[in-house]
Design an enzyme around this catalytic site. Structure first.
Site: not given
Length: 317
Positions: A103, A230, A295
């Site tokens: 990730d 982010y 994931h």
């Protein structure tokens, strides 16, 4: 967990918590969102028993590591600066390690190889392939164009907004929702698919005790540090302009599940399988797509992932 040691190290002006076990060549494990060093627990135990020294930090903003206040302290340069100094601390003689990322940790693994290839012997990345820089479209705008303003990356941008919504729901619910079924869309007023009064059934690969480890840590630190990764996507895009068109030349292997939300991104399968990925990463030796896996691949299928890592790294010992 059995034999895993913990300590704090000073790097790049902050304190970073690391978990480590074993002796031998160092493998540096880099976690994603919303995770911790703990996501690598299966890999630490397995690879340390196979002749490696496994080292897994809490990235800045996470767990027991420092949480800088400023959003501007979470650019790719800050985080890679942490990792370069950490490599020098854990492997002072050679200053070069094996790296495994998942990730956000995978994104950082690609960056580390791009900025400081002298620090990485070989790379195994999970879930997120190398992502080309679009010279004209900012990343947040790119994701919004596909998924709209409810896309999680868009929703994470405004400082404090999503934190407030998470606080109303509660840390435990938020963490378990993410670990069970990473949401792509976060509509205001109804962040998750399940009604809040509906109990969450954890997946078979995650026990209540394991889930609570994450919950306890995020109750202590909150989500702002991780969300600031982010919030720097567009800033990173600006900073990375000198590297547009750069190739990753470090020997690499890539593993993901066919149920991973990343695999379903428009154009992703074509990029991975039809030459684009190999063009950007010329030393990419293998792409593995695991059937029926989501994931959190390193926790869902630890034995298979451990073997893939070992088989790849052993050729460089």
């Amino acid at each position: 967990m059995a034999g895993i040691e913990h300590r704090m190290v000073k790097v790049n002006g902050i304190n970073i918590h690391i978990a480590e076990k074993g002796e031998g060549p160092v493998i540096l494990f880099l976690h994603g969102f919303p995770e911790l060093w703990y996501s690598w627990r299966h890999q630490i135990l397995a690879l340390s028993s196979m002749g490696y020294r496994a080292v897994a930090p809490d990235l800045r903003g996470y767990g027991d590591s420092d949480v800088p206040d400023s959003v501007d302290s979470y650019t790719c340069f800050h985080i890679i600066g942490d990792l370069v100094e950490l490599i020098n601390v854990v492997d002072p003689d050679e200053g070069k390690v094996f790296v495994v990322g998942h990730d956000w940790g995978a994104i950082l693994g690609w960056y580390l190889c791009m900025f400081r290839p002298d620090k990485v012997k070989a790379l195994v990345n999970l879930s997120v392939p190398f992502l080309r820089f679009h010279p004209e479209i900012k990343p947040v705008d790119f994701w919004r164009s596909f998924y709209g303003s409810d896309h999680y990356i868009s929703r994470f941008q405004e400082y404090g907004e999503i934190e407030g919504e998470f606080a109303e729901i509660g840390v435990e619910r938020v963490v378990k929702e993410y670990l069970c079924d990473f949401p792509v869309l976060l509509p205001k007023g109804k962040l998750f698919k399940r009604p809040l009064d509906e109990a969450i059934t954890l997946p078979c690969w995650l026990s209540e005790e394991e889930a609570n480890y994450y919950v306890t840590n995020f109750q202590k630190t909150g989500f702002t540090g991780p969300l600031n990764f982010y919030r720097n996507l567009n800033r990173n895009w600006e900073l990375l302009k000198p590297w547009v068109g750069s190739k990753i030349k470090t020997p690499a292997k890539f593993i993901m599940g066919d149920k991973d939300l990343v695999y379903g991104v428009p154009g992703m399968k074509d990029y991975i399988h039809n030459g684009g990925f190999q063009e950007d990463v010329p030393s990419l030796q293998q792409v593995v797509v695991m059937e029926g896996v989501g994931h959190f691949i390193n926790m869902e299928k630890p034995d298979e992932v451990n073997q893939y890592i070992y088989d790849f790294f052993r050729q460089f010992d």
